[in-house]
Design an enzyme around this catalytic site. Structure first.
Site, PDB file in Angstrom:
ATOM      1  N   ARG A  11       0.822  -1.208   0.000  1.00  0.00           N
ATOM      2  CA  ARG A  11       0.000   0.000   0.000  1.00  0.00           C
ATOM      3  C   ARG A  11       0.853   1.252   0.000  1.00  0.00           C
ATOM      4  O   ARG A  11       1.999   1.261   0.438  1.00  0.00           O
ATOM      5  CB  ARG A  11      -0.929   0.015   1.217  1.00  0.00           C
ATOM      6  CG  ARG A  11      -2.025  -1.027   1.168  1.00  0.00           C
ATOM      7  CD  ARG A  11      -3.109  -0.734   2.195  1.00  0.00           C
ATOM      8  NE  ARG A  11      -2.591  -0.776   3.554  1.00  0.00           N
ATOM      9  CZ  ARG A  11      -3.292  -0.383   4.621  1.00  0.00           C
ATOM     10  NH1 ARG A  11      -4.513   0.096   4.480  1.00  0.00           N
ATOM     11  NH2 ARG A  11      -2.764  -0.472   5.833  1.00  0.00           N
ATOM     12  N   ASP A 110      11.304   2.333   6.181  1.00  0.00           N
ATOM     13  CA  ASP A 110      10.015   2.260   6.872  1.00  0.00           C
ATOM     14  C   ASP A 110      10.192   1.821   8.322  1.00  0.00           C
ATOM     15  O   ASP A 110       9.533   2.347   9.226  1.00  0.00           O
ATOM     16  CB  ASP A 110       9.057   1.326   6.122  1.00  0.00           C
ATOM     17  CG  ASP A 110       9.630  -0.058   5.854  1.00  0.00           C
ATOM     18  OD1 ASP A 110      10.856  -0.266   5.996  1.00  0.00           O
ATOM     19  OD2 ASP A 110       8.839  -0.954   5.487  1.00  0.00           O
ATOM     20  N   ARG A 111      11.088   0.871   8.557  1.00  0.00           N
ATOM     21  CA  ARG A 111      11.345   0.441   9.930  1.00  0.00           C
ATOM     22  C   ARG A 111      11.930   1.580  10.757  1.00  0.00           C
ATOM     23  O   ARG A 111      11.527   1.802  11.901  1.00  0.00           O
ATOM     24  CB  ARG A 111      12.309  -0.756   9.933  1.00  0.00           C
ATOM     25  CG  ARG A 111      11.736  -2.022   9.326  1.00  0.00           C
ATOM     26  CD  ARG A 111      12.809  -3.082   9.126  1.00  0.00           C
ATOM     27  NE  ARG A 111      13.349  -3.561  10.399  1.00  0.00           N
ATOM     28  CZ  ARG A 111      14.447  -4.316  10.493  1.00  0.00           C
ATOM     29  NH1 ARG A 111      15.122  -4.649   9.386  1.00  0.00           N
ATOM     30  NH2 ARG A 111      14.871  -4.732  11.675  1.00  0.00           N
ATOM     31  N   THR A 136       3.330  -6.774   4.398  1.00  0.00           N
ATOM     32  CA  THR A 136       3.785  -7.773   3.432  1.00  0.00           C
ATOM     33  C   THR A 136       4.852  -8.644   4.077  1.00  0.00           C
ATOM     34  O   THR A 136       4.855  -9.867   3.939  1.00  0.00           O
ATOM     35  CB  THR A 136       4.348  -7.080   2.179  1.00  0.00           C
ATOM     36  OG1 THR A 136       3.358  -6.192   1.651  1.00  0.00           O
ATOM     37  CG2 THR A 136       4.730  -8.096   1.126  1.00  0.00           C
ATOM     38  N   THR A 186      -7.884 -28.549   6.756  1.00  0.00           N
ATOM     39  CA  THR A 186      -6.688 -27.954   6.171  1.00  0.00           C
ATOM     40  C   THR A 186      -6.649 -26.432   6.299  1.00  0.00           C
ATOM     41  O   THR A 186      -5.597 -25.858   6.619  1.00  0.00           O
ATOM     42  CB  THR A 186      -6.571 -28.372   4.689  1.00  0.00           C
ATOM     43  OG1 THR A 186      -6.557 -29.793   4.607  1.00  0.00           O
ATOM     44  CG2 THR A 186      -5.299 -27.817   4.076  1.00  0.00           C
TER      45      THR A 186
END
Length: 274
Positions: A11, A110-111, A136, A186
Site C-alpha cells: 500500500r 520504513d522500519r 507484506t 486444512t
C-alpha cells in the site's frame, strides 16, 4: 503544506500537514493523521488525490521500500504540482534514536521511520519497547529505554505465508479460517500455523528484550494490516507467559501509522536529510 509518503510493498499511505511553523502546525505534524491509502500500484489515484488538495504542496518527505519504479511514479505525480520529494535514508542517530544496525543506511527506511514515530510519541520516562509490524513482511524491532535500536527480525507476513503454501504446493489451498488449538481441517491448520509462527516470533523477541533489560518487560506496539490475523494467538501466548512470570499483563498497543508519525517528527525537527 507538506506531503508525507509511506510507499510500502502493498500500500501507499499518504498524509498532509501544515508547515506554517506555528505551535499548532507542529502539533498537527506530530499527529501525522493519515489522509488516504491506495494500492501501491495505483499511482493514478495518488495523483488524483494530489489534484484535489485545497493547497498546493510545497514539499514532500517519504519512505520508499517499493523500488525505484514506484519512487519515479510518485515523483512524477508530485512534479506536476512543482513539488519534489525527499526520500529518507536511515542514519546512526536521529531524534533520540541510536541504531546498532551493522550498516545503518541499509535498514529499511520504513522500519527506521516507524521506530522514530513510536519513540517520539512516548512521554518521558520512555520504556523499552518492541514494535511489531505485520505487513507484506513482518518486522519485529526492539528499542531500549535509552532509545537504542538493538536489532530486529524480518519474516514473511501472514498473507505471504498463506500464499507461499498455496503457490508452492500442489494441494494446499489459500487458507481462510480462524486459528484454533487443534485444527482438524486444512484451512484451519494453515491459518493456525501462520498465526502460531507470527505470534511465536513476536514472543521470542519480547522475551529476549525482557532478559536483556534485567527482567523488565518491554512495552509492545503493533501495526499493519496483518495484525488481526495474529492478534488472538499473540494475546493468548502473552497471557500464558506473563501469568507464568508474574509480570503485569502485556497489552499490545495499536499504532495506526507509525511511519507517517516518524516522517512528521523528522519534518518538524528539520532532521529529514543527513
Amino acid at each position: 503544506m507538506a506531503i508525507l509518503i509511506d510507499s510500502g510493498n502493498t500500500r501507499l499511505k499518504v498524509g498532509a500537514l501544515s508547515v506554517a511553523g506555528t505551535a499548532a502546525a507542529d502539533a498537527d505534524a506530530a499527529a501525522a493523521p493519515i489522509a488516504c491509502a491506495f494500492d501501491n500500484n495505483d499511482t493514478d489515484a495518488f495523483a488524483a488525490w494530489l489534484d484535489a488538495l485545497p493547497v498546493v504542496p510545497s514539499r514532500a518527505l517519504g519512505s520508499n521500500v517499493a523500488g525505484p519504479e514506484r519512487a519515479a511514479a510518485i515523483e512524477t505525480a508530485l512534479a506536476r504540482h512543482g513539488c519534489t520529494v525527499e526520500w529518507i535514508v536511515p542514519r546512526e542517530q536521529a531524534l533520540g534514536l541510536t541504531s546498532r544496525y551493522q550498516y545503518p543506511a541499509r535498514l529499511g527506511s520504513d522500519r527506521w521511520a516507524a521506530m522514530l514515530g513510536v519513540l517520539n510519541r512516548l512521554p518521558a520516562p520512555r520504556p523499552a519497547f518492541l514494535l511489531a509490524s505485520f505487513g507484506t513482511a513482518t518486522t519485529l524491532d526492539t528499542v531500549s529505554a535509552e532509545g537504542v535500536f538493538e536489532g530486529g527480525l524480518i519474516l514473511p507476513g501472514p498473507v505471504m505465508m498463506r500464499r507461499a503454501l498455496a503457490s508452492g504446493t500442489a494441494d494446499l489451498p489459500l487458507a481462510h479460517a480462524e486459528p484454533v488449538l487443534f485444527p482438524t481441517e486444512t484451512h484451519a491448520a494453515i491459518s493456525t500455523g501462520v498465526a502460531a509462527a507470527q505470534a511465536g516470533a513476536l514472543l521470542r523477541q519480547w522475551l529476549a528484550a525482557r532478559q536483556r533489560y534485567d527482567g523488565r518487560p518491554p512495552a509492545l506496539f503493533v501495526a499493519g494490516g496483518g495484525w488481526h490475523e495474529v492478534e488472538a494467538e499473540t494475546r493468548r501466548l502473552l497471557g500464558q507467559v506473563t501469568s507464568a512470570t508474574g509480570d503485569l499483563p502485556c497489552v499490545p498497543q495499536v499504532v495506526d501509522n507509525p511511519v507517517l508519525d516518524g516522517l512528521a517528527s523528522l519534518l518538524v525537527s528539520g532532521s529529514a536529510l543527513s
